[in-house]
Design a protein around this motif. Sequence first.
Motif, short mmCIF file in Angstrom:
data_model
loop_
_atom_site.label_atom_id
_atom_site.label_comp_id
_atom_site.label_asym_id
_atom_site.label_seq_id
_atom_site.Cartn_x
_atom_site.Cartn_y
_atom_site.Cartn_z
N ARG A 118 81.88 -61.09 -68.72
CA ARG A 118 82.19 -62.39 -69.35
C ARG A 118 82.78 -62.20 -70.73
O ARG A 118 83.67 -62.96 -71.15
CB ARG A 118 80.93 -63.26 -69.41
N VAL A 119 82.30 -61.18 -71.46
CA VAL A 119 82.84 -60.91 -72.80
C VAL A 119 84.25 -60.33 -72.71
O VAL A 119 85.17 -60.77 -73.40
CB VAL A 119 81.92 -59.93 -73.56
N ALA A 120 84.43 -59.36 -71.83
CA ALA A 120 85.70 -58.61 -71.80
C ALA A 120 86.81 -59.39 -71.09
O ALA A 120 87.96 -59.34 -71.51
CB ALA A 120 85.50 -57.26 -71.11
N CYS A 121 86.48 -60.09 -70.03
CA CYS A 121 87.52 -60.71 -69.17
C CYS A 121 87.61 -62.22 -69.35
O CYS A 121 88.58 -62.84 -68.91
CB CYS A 121 87.25 -60.39 -67.70
N ARG A 122 86.61 -62.82 -69.96
CA ARG A 122 86.61 -64.26 -70.26
C ARG A 122 87.06 -65.11 -69.07
O ARG A 122 87.97 -65.92 -69.17
CB ARG A 122 87.46 -64.54 -71.51
N GLY A 123 86.42 -64.87 -67.95
CA GLY A 123 86.68 -65.73 -66.79
C GLY A 123 87.76 -65.24 -65.86
O GLY A 123 87.91 -65.77 -64.76
#
Length: 202
Positions: A118-123
């Motif tokens: 969730r932090v790295a790819c943001r959805g």
Amino acid sequence: MFITFEGIDGSGKSTQLALVARRLRDAGRAVVETVEPGGTVIGRKIRQILLDPEHSALSPVAELLLYFAARAQNVDEVIQPALRRGAVVLSDRFTDSTLVYQGHGRGLGADTVLALDRVACRGLAPNLTLFLDIAVDTALDRARQRGADRMEAEDHVFYQRVRDAYHALSAAEPARVIPIDATGSPDAVAARVWTVVSARLK
Ligand SMILES: Nc1ncnc2c1ncn2[C@@H]1O[C@H](COP(=O)(O)OP(=O)(O)O)[C@@H](O)[C@H]1O
Ligand SMILES: [Mg+2]
């Protein structure tokens, strides 16, 4: 359209990705190919740290964070801009690899991996994931012929656990994660892959 290629080492991901890329370009599509870890200049430096045989002391959590550092750079620098331009993005591995290798294989847990995703790819998630499925022995023979690195020196039990985790993933997300029989010639596998990809692009 964001398509990822998954499977254990030696299952034929890189081979099949190149064949799909060529076929899509022949059909007039803009295609961007990327690979994880790597895909960017910074990502390739991180990859060198991850795959260096002298780094057997690399701790599992440090390894996990390095994979996501490379991925965050790849998402921002390559994948999202290409998708915004309307290109088909083909990635040789993505978060599913981290989920099965680090989350299940090394026992760090799926929750930790998904939180970092969730932090790295943001959805950002793949629209389609091709899981190249093959027996561990067959895949390791292929990978060894190509020359083993740190990850490929792992033992049979570990790879079996990883393969099982891929099966569980495709059972949990059957619309996205499509198992492909990866036995037979590269052309035979490519025909199976293309059946799935072409249906999805329509
Ligand atoms: N269908 C196949 N049959 C036999 N050998 C293959 C096949 N597909 C790939 N190979 C060979 O096996 C090795 C591993 O394939 P590769 O595409 O690099 O797998 P991966 O990227 O999943 O590790 C390479 O040397 C490749 O040329
Ligand atoms: Mg490969």
